[in-house]
Design a protein around this motif. Sequence first.
Motif, PDB file in Angstrom:
ATOM      1  N   LEU A   6       0.836  -1.197   0.000  1.00  0.00           N
ATOM      2  CA  LEU A   6       0.000   0.000   0.000  1.00  0.00           C
ATOM      3  C   LEU A   6       0.870   1.246   0.000  1.00  0.00           C
ATOM      4  CD1 LEU A   6      -2.880   1.279   0.339  1.00  0.00           C
ATOM      5  CD2 LEU A   6      -2.374   1.306   2.799  1.00  0.00           C
ATOM      6  N   GLY A   7       0.675   2.105  -1.000  1.00  0.00           N
ATOM      7  CA  GLY A   7       1.340   3.391  -1.003  1.00  0.00           C
ATOM      8  C   GLY A   7       0.631   4.327  -0.031  1.00  0.00           C
ATOM      9  N   TYR A   8       1.385   4.854   0.938  1.00  0.00           N
ATOM     10  CA  TYR A   8       0.813   5.730   1.968  1.00  0.00           C
ATOM     11  C   TYR A   8       1.293   7.149   1.701  1.00  0.00           C
ATOM     12  CZ  TYR A   8      -0.316   7.547   6.633  1.00  0.00           C
ATOM     13  OH  TYR A   8      -0.830   8.277   7.695  1.00  0.00           O
ATOM     14  N   ALA A   9       0.359   8.004   1.223  1.00  0.00           N
ATOM     15  CA  ALA A   9       0.719   9.358   0.812  1.00  0.00           C
ATOM     16  C   ALA A   9      -0.135  10.381   1.542  1.00  0.00           C
ATOM     17  CB  ALA A   9       0.563   9.512  -0.701  1.00  0.00           C
ATOM     18  N   PRO A  10       0.169  10.676   2.800  1.00  0.00           N
ATOM     19  CA  PRO A  10      -0.587  11.691   3.539  1.00  0.00           C
ATOM     20  C   PRO A  10      -0.398  13.055   2.897  1.00  0.00           C
ATOM     21  CG  PRO A  10       1.384  11.061   4.751  1.00  0.00           C
ATOM     22  CD  PRO A  10       1.280  10.118   3.593  1.00  0.00           C
ATOM     23  N   THR A  11      -1.472  13.818   2.819  1.00  0.00           N
ATOM     24  CA  THR A  11      -1.402  15.102   2.129  1.00  0.00           C
ATOM     25  C   THR A  11      -1.989  16.212   2.997  1.00  0.00           C
ATOM     26  OG1 THR A  11      -2.052  16.296   0.127  1.00  0.00           O
ATOM     27  CG2 THR A  11      -3.593  14.631   0.937  1.00  0.00           C
ATOM     28  N   GLY A  38      -1.753  -7.597   7.511  1.00  0.00           N
ATOM     29  CA  GLY A  38      -0.675  -8.253   6.783  1.00  0.00           C
ATOM     30  C   GLY A  38      -0.319  -7.575   5.482  1.00  0.00           C
ATOM     31  N   ILE A  39      -0.251  -6.233   5.502  1.00  0.00           N
ATOM     32  CA  ILE A  39       0.114  -5.483   4.302  1.00  0.00           C
ATOM     33  C   ILE A  39       1.452  -4.780   4.540  1.00  0.00           C
ATOM     34  CG2 ILE A  39      -2.279  -5.126   3.603  1.00  0.00           C
ATOM     35  CD1 ILE A  39      -2.120  -2.293   4.735  1.00  0.00           C
ATOM     36  N   ASP A  40       2.140  -4.471   3.451  1.00  0.00           N
ATOM     37  CA  ASP A  40       3.367  -3.693   3.520  1.00  0.00           C
ATOM     38  C   ASP A  40       3.053  -2.253   3.148  1.00  0.00           C
ATOM     39  OD1 ASP A  40       4.952  -5.900   4.202  1.00  0.00           O
ATOM     40  OD2 ASP A  40       5.192  -6.461   2.092  1.00  0.00           O
ATOM     41  N   ILE A  41       3.446  -1.322   4.000  1.00  0.00           N
ATOM     42  CA  ILE A  41       3.150   0.096   3.779  1.00  0.00           C
ATOM     43  C   ILE A  41       4.397   0.796   3.256  1.00  0.00           C
ATOM     44  CG2 ILE A  41       2.441   2.259   4.854  1.00  0.00           C
ATOM     45  CD1 ILE A  41       0.856   0.610   6.886  1.00  0.00           C
ATOM     46  N   VAL A  42       4.251   1.431   2.109  1.00  0.00           N
ATOM     47  CA  VAL A  42       5.341   2.196   1.504  1.00  0.00           C
ATOM     48  C   VAL A  42       5.015   3.675   1.701  1.00  0.00           C
ATOM     49  CG1 VAL A  42       6.640   2.680  -0.603  1.00  0.00           C
ATOM     50  CG2 VAL A  42       5.705   0.387  -0.217  1.00  0.00           C
ATOM     51  N   VAL A  72       3.690  -0.729  -5.784  1.00  0.00           N
ATOM     52  CA  VAL A  72       2.548  -0.724  -4.879  1.00  0.00           C
ATOM     53  C   VAL A  72       1.295  -1.207  -5.616  1.00  0.00           C
ATOM     54  CG1 VAL A  72       3.522   1.138  -3.485  1.00  0.00           C
ATOM     55  CG2 VAL A  72       1.957   1.697  -5.355  1.00  0.00           C
ATOM     56  N   ASP A  73       0.387  -1.814  -4.866  1.00  0.00           N
ATOM     57  CA  ASP A  73      -0.847  -2.353  -5.442  1.00  0.00           C
ATOM     58  C   ASP A  73      -2.025  -1.408  -5.292  1.00  0.00           C
ATOM     59  OD1 ASP A  73       0.192  -5.104  -6.075  1.00  0.00           O
ATOM     60  OD2 ASP A  73       0.532  -5.102  -3.917  1.00  0.00           O
ATOM     61  N   ALA A  74      -1.924  -0.443  -4.393  1.00  0.00           N
ATOM     62  CA  ALA A  74      -2.995   0.522  -4.160  1.00  0.00           C
ATOM     63  C   ALA A  74      -2.391   1.729  -3.455  1.00  0.00           C
ATOM     64  CB  ALA A  74      -4.099  -0.097  -3.309  1.00  0.00           C
ATOM     65  N   VAL A  75      -3.125   2.845  -3.450  1.00  0.00           N
ATOM     66  CA  VAL A  75      -2.622   4.073  -2.831  1.00  0.00           C
ATOM     67  C   VAL A  75      -3.691   4.673  -1.920  1.00  0.00           C
ATOM     68  CG1 VAL A  75      -1.460   6.268  -3.222  1.00  0.00           C
ATOM     69  CG2 VAL A  75      -1.341   4.502  -4.977  1.00  0.00           C
ATOM     70  N   PHE A  76      -3.256   5.051  -0.717  1.00  0.00           N
ATOM     71  CA  PHE A  76      -4.128   5.690   0.260  1.00  0.00           C
ATOM     72  C   PHE A  76      -3.648   7.118   0.451  1.00  0.00           C
ATOM     73  CE2 PHE A  76      -5.135   5.887   5.082  1.00  0.00           C
ATOM     74  CZ  PHE A  76      -6.305   6.592   4.831  1.00  0.00           C
ATOM     75  N   PHE A  77      -4.554   8.087   0.218  1.00  0.00           N
ATOM     76  CA  PHE A  77      -4.250   9.506   0.386  1.00  0.00           C
ATOM     77  C   PHE A  77      -5.033  10.046   1.578  1.00  0.00           C
ATOM     78  CE2 PHE A  77      -3.617   8.850  -4.215  1.00  0.00           C
ATOM     79  CZ  PHE A  77      -2.351   9.387  -4.400  1.00  0.00           C
ATOM     80  N   PRO A  78      -4.541   9.884   2.803  1.00  0.00           N
ATOM     81  CA  PRO A  78      -5.232  10.492   3.944  1.00  0.00           C
ATOM     82  C   PRO A  78      -5.047  12.006   3.915  1.00  0.00           C
ATOM     83  CG  PRO A  78      -3.209   9.426   4.675  1.00  0.00           C
ATOM     84  CD  PRO A  78      -3.360   9.096   3.219  1.00  0.00           C
ATOM     85  N   HIS A  79      -6.147  12.726   3.991  1.00  0.00           N
ATOM     86  CA  HIS A  79      -6.101  14.190   3.969  1.00  0.00           C
ATOM     87  C   HIS A  79      -5.964  14.673   5.410  1.00  0.00           C
ATOM     88  CE1 HIS A  79      -7.069  13.597  -0.141  1.00  0.00           C
ATOM     89  NE2 HIS A  79      -7.433  14.844  -0.365  1.00  0.00           N
ATOM     90  N   CYS A  80      -4.777  15.098   5.757  1.00  0.00           N
ATOM     91  CA  CYS A  80      -4.478  15.389   7.159  1.00  0.00           C
ATOM     92  C   CYS A  80      -4.927  16.773   7.615  1.00  0.00           C
ATOM     93  CB  CYS A  80      -2.990  15.219   7.406  1.00  0.00           C
ATOM     94  SG  CYS A  80      -2.433  13.511   7.156  1.00  0.00           S
TER      95      CYS A  80
END
Length: 219
Positions: A6-11, A38-42, A72-80
């Motif tokens: 999982l691509g972790y891209a906080p914005t 059980g996921i790997d966070i990038v 990465v298989d997916a991307v999460f964009f948490p809006h901080c």
Amino acid sequence: MTRLKLGYAPTRRFVFSAEDAFKYKVLIKEKIESFGMGIDIVDLEGLNAEGSLYDDNINADQIIDRFKKENVDAVFFPHCNFGTEDTVARVGKALGKPVLLWGPRDEAPLADGMRLRDTQCGLFATGKVLRRFNVPFTYVTNSRVDDPVFERGFTNFIAAANVVRKFREPAHFADRPPSRLLLDDDVQRRRAAGAVRHRDPSDHPGGHPARLEESGKRE
């Protein structure tokens, strides 16, 4: 089985509190790690001073490059706090992976009227730009970090991303038994080589049954 990456891209956006955005960047990552999926966070650590996606076009190419290298298989964009919608759209478009949007629920303004964030409006803005870029995405309802709504929405997204990942993997087929046609071709080749002798019906000790029947009728 390989683990989902999982691509972790906080914005965030510069007009709101950078300190509060950094706090939530850490809290959100700790929370999704606690789900035990059980996921790997990038993440984006090392790409800039904040390890996040902020301001228009800052580090966009480097973020894309890191996520592509890590496959990465997916991307999460948490809006901080609000989010940088144009850069989010650039990254999402370049990767072509499932995209999740979410942000922590806004709190009441401070005593002086200032607001630490406006996450909900930021999510609306990002969703609008993603649609303009033709980037498919999903989102989780604006909620608290500890709200079951966030956990349920996040785990559902990871499950769906896993399905997409499996569909995109190269197909592997087990060896199948040869067809009757192939077997017949093999017999013909062996017969031509003399390995298989065609048996004439007249070799039958009593003659061919059909011929015996016909001879009986003639008698």
